[in-house]
Design a protein around this motif. Sequence first.
Motif, short mmCIF file in Angstrom:
data_model
loop_
_atom_site.label_atom_id
_atom_site.label_comp_id
_atom_site.label_asym_id
_atom_site.label_seq_id
_atom_site.Cartn_x
_atom_site.Cartn_y
_atom_site.Cartn_z
N ALA A 172 0.84 -1.19 0.00
CA ALA A 172 0.00 0.00 0.00
C ALA A 172 0.87 1.25 0.00
N VAL A 173 0.49 2.23 -0.77
CA VAL A 173 1.23 3.50 -0.76
C VAL A 173 0.46 4.56 0.03
N ALA A 174 -0.82 4.27 0.27
CA ALA A 174 -1.62 5.25 1.01
C ALA A 174 -2.80 4.54 1.67
N TRP A 175 -3.40 5.23 2.62
CA TRP A 175 -4.57 4.69 3.30
C TRP A 175 -5.65 5.75 3.34
N LEU A 176 -6.86 5.26 3.31
CA LEU A 176 -7.98 6.16 3.54
C LEU A 176 -8.07 6.31 5.05
N VAL A 177 -7.90 7.53 5.56
CA VAL A 177 -7.92 7.69 7.01
C VAL A 177 -9.18 8.36 7.53
#
Lengths: 181, 520
Positions: free
Chosen positions: B128-133
């Motif tokens: 993963a390069v990003a997360w929905l936070v």
Amino acid sequence: MPGGREVTTQDVQTRKAEFARYLAECQARLYGYVHSLVPDLNHADDLYQQTVLVLWGKFAEFDRERSFFAWACGFARFEAANFVRGLARQRHFFSDELSLLLVEAHEEMADDELADRREALSKCVEKLSPTDRALLTECYLDPGGVPAAAARRNRSPHSVYNSLRRIRQTLLKCIIRALGG
Amino acid sequence: MTDPEPTNESLDALFDDYLNGLLDATRTRELEARLLADVEARRAFVRYTRLHTDLLLELRARKASDRALELIGQDLPAAARKSQREVRPPRRPLVQRLASWFAASAVLLLVVWGGWRIFGPRPANDEAVAWLVNAQNCSWTDGEPPGELRAGGAVRIDRGLADLRFRCGTRILVEGPAHLDLVSANSVRLRQGKLTARVPTDAIGFEVLSPQGKVIDLGTEFGISVAANGVTDVYVFEGQVEAYPEGKSGKLNLGERQAARIAAGRVTPTDSGPGQFVRNIVPSPVVTARRTKLTFDGPIDGTLRDRTGTGTGLTHRLPGTGETLAAHDEFLRLDAAGGRLELTATRSDLNTQYRLRRGEYLGVRLSDLGFTGPEDFEISAVFPEIPALDFIGQFGLYAGTRSDRAIRGGVLKLRKEGAEVYTQFLVNNPDGRDADLYEVGLLRPGTDLRLTLRREAGKYTLTVEDLTAGGASTLAIRHPDYLDPEPDLYVGLFAAEPRSDVGRKLFVKEFQATVWANSR
């Protein structure tokens, strides 16, 4: 980009490992403390992470003779106060005096009790009616929270808050029964 | 265990509202004072908030388990899946085992996740390069919100806000409708829509591609919007960015509070401001109930007075009604011992505005409860043992600005096939004459009723509960849009006998008005 910032000295690795050990010992309790100061579910994660980063930054100053939990709570308290201040017209925040007393109350709960409660809760959630469980899950996990859950059911938020309260009370009683108290 | 039984009702209520974020300053102080004063209260509080925390973790774990089990289910051959469905019992223990495993690990996972973000390895291609936070009012084009975002993935929202956190520390707030592709750990492509990016100094070089060019960050916060035709606007809140048109040449450096448009192979400075960009997700407002409740069990000074001069608790008449009634209103009697208000129906009718100067339409003003116009509200009253009024005699609840701009509902006396019955009704009065009358159901004299007139999500309904027989029905009519723009409304109860001077009495118990006010 961050690739160039990789820090690999042996010292730092050892210190990280030590920090991770301390954290692992009290993380459940620390998370609980943070969550009791900032009950909003979306905020607690952010605040917890922020606190852990601050702790890591200050770890060099940590006196190994002291309780890590109490030390960590000091920073958590400070971070929480700032965090709440940063929120637009957020709720009110407890005084320092009370926040400190709450650290004691959290600290007082034995590891066994924490674990027993977690386990009992899991069983008690299983005993809820599917309707209650679905409502609880939506209120706790959906980004829209209670107002969205209420809207989907054509109910007022107030009546959903009432249901939530009833369900929490049921769970609390169920846990007390399970723990034989 | 040292659990105090959850018996102290009001302390529990404070705990609960604290967790729900519903405490105002006064009640927070009250909670604080009680917690400071009592170690047992603190213990109970800690256990209650602990329940809140554990519940969150438990529910997350369950959801994760359910998802995992779904995935396992998909790998099984169809026949095996079918038999698994038929033989349910074996599935539950598995769910429970997994759930409790997840539950036990949930806190750990959380910390491992946090710790891993701090100390963890750099991304390989499939990580993963990003997360929905965070997200607000988000409607996802693909149905489900993404959790982990990998290079090659996309975020598509029809509306709402989605907050993404990149491994490198960059935060992007996407505002729908938008379509964003994740190109790599430090590069995204905004095909359409708007975003603001906050790039920390160690992630300098983060780039946002658009159909007409790209923006490379030099340590800053900036907003970028891409129209359907690909025209791209950039605004820098802080720091610096480089804006490139499609092709190589023609780069423009933008500093704080500067804006530019990227279109047709060029970057041109513009004067546009930051107004169109959302920089933060602000938590949804907390809705609080503000309520007045009258139980008619004693005089309340400074309110509408009954025939003996006793304050009834009701504060306002519907404007345009009751002007010639005496200050000590002969048609009202507070029966404090019985906890009820006795109300005599006078000869009047809102329909055609008939003899309203003697009309009994009395209640409260919603602005006294914080009403400013858009809020939902609810009024209710119990009418025990309803009397037999004359033909088209009526009583119930109203809301409006004056006698000829109101909605009212309740029960209406009719004679059907010789029997004395009431029908339930709801009717608009947009200009002095009744419109959109809706009638339903039959009730007999002697019944106990609770009426509730409600505006919920802006829509009006009347609920009639038959407390004697236990049934209830809810009526709705054409929306009274003439009331929508009103910043204040009068609400309350009424009793009227349009065709009779007999003056029959009815009783009212528990009058209540509630406004659902936003706390911001």
